[in-house]
Design a protein around this motif. Sequence first.
Motif, PDB file in Angstrom:
ATOM      1  N   LEU A 121     -10.361   3.160  22.806  1.00  0.00           N
ATOM      2  CA  LEU A 121     -10.076   1.752  22.518  1.00  0.00           C
ATOM      3  C   LEU A 121     -11.224   1.105  21.768  1.00  0.00           C
ATOM      4  N   VAL A 122     -12.429   1.373  22.200  1.00  0.00           N
ATOM      5  CA  VAL A 122     -13.585   0.800  21.512  1.00  0.00           C
ATOM      6  C   VAL A 122     -13.597   1.268  20.059  1.00  0.00           C
ATOM      7  N   GLY A 161     -10.561  -0.063  18.120  1.00  0.00           N
ATOM      8  CA  GLY A 161     -10.727  -1.506  17.918  1.00  0.00           C
ATOM      9  C   GLY A 161     -11.701  -1.773  16.784  1.00  0.00           C
ATOM     10  N   ALA A 162     -12.837  -1.089  16.819  1.00  0.00           N
ATOM     11  CA  ALA A 162     -13.833  -1.271  15.766  1.00  0.00           C
ATOM     12  C   ALA A 162     -13.267  -0.824  14.423  1.00  0.00           C
ATOM     13  N   ILE A 165     -11.405   4.412  27.240  1.00  0.00           N
ATOM     14  CA  ILE A 165     -12.483   3.473  26.909  1.00  0.00           C
ATOM     15  C   ILE A 165     -13.053   3.811  25.539  1.00  0.00           C
ATOM     16  N   LEU A 185     -22.498   4.787  24.933  1.00  0.00           N
ATOM     17  CA  LEU A 185     -21.208   4.625  24.267  1.00  0.00           C
ATOM     18  C   LEU A 185     -21.383   4.497  22.751  1.00  0.00           C
ATOM     19  N   LEU A 211     -10.164  -0.721  13.451  1.00  0.00           N
ATOM     20  CA  LEU A 211      -9.136  -1.647  12.955  1.00  0.00           C
ATOM     21  C   LEU A 211      -9.771  -2.913  12.396  1.00  0.00           C
ATOM     22  N   THR A 212     -10.687  -3.504  13.166  1.00  0.00           N
ATOM     23  CA  THR A 212     -11.308  -4.752  12.725  1.00  0.00           C
ATOM     24  C   THR A 212     -12.031  -4.543  11.398  1.00  0.00           C
ATOM     25  N   PHE A 244      -6.225  -6.952  18.641  1.00  0.00           N
ATOM     26  CA  PHE A 244      -7.233  -5.968  18.221  1.00  0.00           C
ATOM     27  C   PHE A 244      -8.591  -6.271  18.847  1.00  0.00           C
ATOM     28  N   PHE A 245      -8.962  -7.577  18.800  1.00  0.00           N
ATOM     29  CA  PHE A 245     -10.256  -7.936  19.382  1.00  0.00           C
ATOM     30  C   PHE A 245     -10.237  -7.751  20.884  1.00  0.00           C
ATOM     31  N   GLY A 249     -15.478  -2.275  30.440  1.00  0.00           N
ATOM     32  CA  GLY A 249     -15.274  -1.088  31.262  1.00  0.00           C
ATOM     33  C   GLY A 249     -16.477  -0.638  32.067  1.00  0.00           C
ATOM     34  N   ILE A 301      -1.088   2.856  13.836  1.00  0.00           N
ATOM     35  CA  ILE A 301      -1.767   2.706  15.131  1.00  0.00           C
ATOM     36  C   ILE A 301      -1.223   3.670  16.184  1.00  0.00           C
ATOM     37  N   LEU A 332      -8.704  -5.534  22.498  1.00  0.00           N
ATOM     38  CA  LEU A 332      -8.892  -4.109  22.809  1.00  0.00           C
ATOM     39  C   LEU A 332     -10.383  -3.800  22.933  1.00  0.00           C
ATOM     40  N   ILE A 333     -11.141  -4.332  21.967  1.00  0.00           N
ATOM     41  CA  ILE A 333     -12.571  -4.059  21.979  1.00  0.00           C
ATOM     42  C   ILE A 333     -13.203  -4.656  23.222  1.00  0.00           C
ATOM     43  N   ILE A 356      -9.577  -3.227   8.445  1.00  0.00           N
ATOM     44  CA  ILE A 356      -8.699  -4.239   7.850  1.00  0.00           C
ATOM     45  C   ILE A 356      -9.521  -5.235   7.040  1.00  0.00           C
ATOM     46  N   CYS A 370     -11.921  -5.352  26.098  1.00  0.00           N
ATOM     47  CA  CYS A 370     -11.567  -4.589  27.303  1.00  0.00           C
ATOM     48  C   CYS A 370     -12.485  -3.401  27.449  1.00  0.00           C
ATOM     49  N   GLY A 371     -12.622  -2.687  26.342  1.00  0.00           N
ATOM     50  CA  GLY A 371     -13.433  -1.477  26.358  1.00  0.00           C
ATOM     51  C   GLY A 371     -14.837  -1.807  26.801  1.00  0.00           C
ATOM     52  N   ASP A 372     -15.391  -2.888  26.280  1.00  0.00           N
ATOM     53  CA  ASP A 372     -16.767  -3.224  26.600  1.00  0.00           C
ATOM     54  C   ASP A 372     -16.958  -3.541  28.063  1.00  0.00           C
TER      55      ASP A 372
END
Lengths: 534, 309
Positions: free
Chosen positions: B102-103, B106-107, B99, B176, B109-110, A14-15, A24, B238, A17-18, B113, A20-22
Motif C-alpha cells: 500500500l505504501v 500509494g507513493a 503495508i 520501510l 500513484l501519487t 490514494f492519499f 501500521g 490498479i 492508502l498511504i 499521476i 493507512c500504511g504509515d
Amino acid sequence: MKRIILSVMTVAVFFGLIACGDRGGQEEPAAIAEEENLPVEFILYNGAEPETIDPALISGVPEHRIYLSLFEGLMSYDPETADPIPGVAESWKISSDGLTYTFKLREDAVWSDGTPVTAQQFVDSWLRFLNPETAAEYAYMMNMVIEGAAEYNSGEAGPEAVQIRALDERTFQFDLTGPAPYVLGMLAHYAFSVVPTHVIDEYGDDWTEPENFVGNGPFVLKEWSPQEKLTVVPNETYWNRKAVQLDQVTYLPIEDNNTAYNMYKNGELDWSTEVPNDAIDEAKLRDDHQSNAVMIVYYYVFNTERPPLDDARVRRALSLAVDREEIVEKIRRKGDVAAYGIVPPMKGYQPPETFSDNAEKARQLLAQAGYPDGEGFPVFEVLYNTSETHKKIAEYVQQRWKETLNIDVELVNQEWSTYLNNRQEGKFDIARAGWAGDYKDPNSFLDLFISTSALNGGNYTSAEYDELIEKASTMPGGEKRYQVLAQAKKLLMEDMPIAPFYFYSQSNMIDLDKWGGWYTNVLDIHPTKDIYMK
Amino acid sequence: MKKYVIRRALGLIPTLFIIITVSFFIIRLAPGGPFAREKAVPDEILRNLERKYHMDDPLVVQYGRYLFDVLRFDLGPSFRYKDHDVNSLIAGSLPNSLILGLVSLGAALTLGIAAGIVSALKQNRLVDYTFMSVATVGISIPLFVVGPVLMLVFAMRLGWLPTSGWITGRYGMQTLIMPAVTLTLPYFAYIARLSRASFLDVLRSDYVRTARAKGLPGGIVIFRHVIRGGLLPVVSYIGPAFAQIVTGSVVVEQIFRVPGLGKFFVQSAINRDYTLVMGTVIVYSVILILMNFFVDLLYGYLDPRVSYD
C-alpha cells in the motif's frame, strides 16, 4: 458539483492508502528501547526459515543451531572439537561386548518448567521419535544403531521391540545392534534428543508455540515470528546456568546471503554463518573471517547401470582426468581441500591415498575400455541443480574431459526439487552431489554406498563392499576397525561409482576479539551456551 | 447496480473453484515432492511421512478432502513449516506485504499521476523529459539491482538507514524506506508513462476543447475534465498492480528481509509445499478478483458512459 467531489474523493483514496500504511507500525519505538537495554544480545544469520523446532521432526542445519540452544540430549558438543561431552548424562557404563550402554542422568537436570528430566522421558521421547505416526526423517540414524528401532519404525513390530529401558528414575539403558564405537558422538545429535513428554501430552502439536514451550537446554524460546526472527533467552533452571553468559540470542532467517554479509559488515549481525561466493575474496582479507575444513564432500555420482558408465575403467578414466587442485584453487578459491576419497580426514583416521589426478592414465584406461582417444564414446549428460558454483565446476569438468579424453558431455541444470527427484531415482548419467557427515566417523560417509542404501542414487552394488561395511559395524573401535574401513574405501575408489572432487571449507564471519567461546571445528557446530562477550 | 454487485460476487465462486482445481493438479505434476531432501529419506520413512499427510490416498480423494477443508476456511498444515499451518503463515505475512504494497502503490500513484499531468501539460519541455527519463530508468533497471544499490549507498556508505529488517524490529519505521522506494520505482514509472499518454489524449479531445471554448478557467478544465478522463487507464491498472505488488514483491522482500507473503509464494513452490502453494495462490486470486471488481465499480463513477443497470 457531484463530480468534483468524486474526483477529490478518488485522489483522497490514494492519499488515504498511504496514510493507512504509515500508521501500521508507529507504535513500535517503545519496544525497541526495551530491547536495547538488554545487556548482551547475540544476533546471528541462521540461513533459511526454520521448519520446526520439534527435535523429532527437524532435519536441517538452521534447526540444529536452534536445537543446541533449546535442548540437550544425553551428550552435547565440545565447542572446540565438536567431540561429545556429557550433557544430561552424568556418567555411563559400556558393557564388555560394547553392546549395552547404561547412563546415569544428572540429578539437577530439569525442564524449564521445573519438572525433572527422567529416564522414562528418554524412553518415551525415543519411542515417540520412532513411532511411524511421528514420521521422523532422521529416524534412520536411530534405526542404524538401536536394537529393534528399525522394526518399530517400519511398522513390523510394536514399541516393545525397541531395546531401551528406564532402570529407575535416573538410569537409562539401551542395547545396540553392533558395537558402533561412534555412538557417543551420535547421542549429541537431535535424533537422540529428549522432549518434554508431559507438555506434549497436554498441548499436542501446539507444544512448540512460545507460550507453551518447555525445553531442557541452556536457553528457552522467547519469540518466534516466521521469516523475521526467533529469539531465545537463558533457561533459569538449566543445570549449568552459570556457564550461560549471553542474555539473548536472536536467530535471523535470511534468504539472501548478500544481505546477510552487508548486515554483518554494517554491524547488524554478530555472526554470519556463510559468506556469499562473490564476496569471498574480500572476506579473506578480513581478520574476522573464520575458515576451516569441514566434513562435507562434493562429488559426482556415476549411474553405474548405464553403459558405458557401467564399466569401472570408464568411471576411473573420467575421475582421473579431472585436475582437482585446479578446481579448488581456480574455481572455488575458498580454501577447500582436494578430495581423493569420499571420507574427509578426521581425528584418528587419515584416509589412505588411493589415486591421483593423472590425465595420461585416464587416457589409457579409456582406451582399454574400448574408446581410444574418445572414439565412439557416446554423448552423455551431467546433471546439477541450478547454481552458479555448480555450473562453473560442471563447465570446467566438461572442458577438461574434452581436452584430455576427447569426449563430449552435455550439461543439464534443473531446479532443486526436480534435480533431487531425478538424482534419487537414478534418472541421470552423471549427477552432482554433496554429503555432510552426521557424526565423526568414516562410517557416516562409507555407509552411503552399500547396495541397500536409499542414498545410493547411482545404484552401485558390490557384495564385497557391503561385506566390509557390515564387518566393520560388528567391530569395536580402534585401529583394526579403521583398517577394514580403509579397505572398503580403497575398494570404492577402485570401482569409482563416484568421483569425489573436494572437501568443503566453511566460511564464517565473527569477530573473535569481541566474542569468546566460538571455535572452528570439523562439524561446524558452535553451541551458543559457550559463546560470551569478551 | 445492486443486481450487478450480487452477480459479480456470485461469479467469484466458480472462478475460484476453477483456479483451485487447476492449481491443485498442476503442482502435483511437478517432479519431486515435499519430502525431497539432499539426504534422501529412506523408503519406510517416506511411507510414514506420506501416511501422516494423507498423501498415500488416491489424488482424487486428496482433492476432495482439500476442497472440503477450503470450504471451512482451513488451508491445512504446511508440509515444510511443520510447527505452523498455512492459515497462520498467511495471516502473519499478508499484513506485512499489504503495508509495504500500500505504501509503495500509494507513493507510485501519487507521484506517477502528478508526473503524468505535468509532463502532459508541458509536453516536450524540460520537465517532461526529466520525468520521462526517470520513468524509463525505473522501468528498465530491475529491482534486484536497485535494492542492493540503495542498500550500498544509504546503509553501507552513508550509514543513514539500517541495511534491512522490518518495522516490528529494533530499527522501526526506517526499515520501510528502502523497500518502499525500490518497489515504488517501477510502478511509478509505469503509471507516469501511462497517465502522460492518456492525459495527452484527453487534452486533445473534443470535450476538453468544448470546455475551453465555453470559457471555463484552466484549473477547472484540468481537474474536472482532464484528470477524470485521463485516470481511466490508470484505474484499470490498479487492480492487477495491487495484486502484483502485494504478492509479487519477492525480490524486495528477500533483499530487505521483509517477512511478507511473497517469500512464501516462491519458497513454497520450490519446496513443493503443496498446501502453502495452494494457500498463496488462493489469496493471490482472491485479491486479484476483488481488485478487478472494485476497479469495475470505480469505473462506473469515473466514466459517465459506463452503466451497470
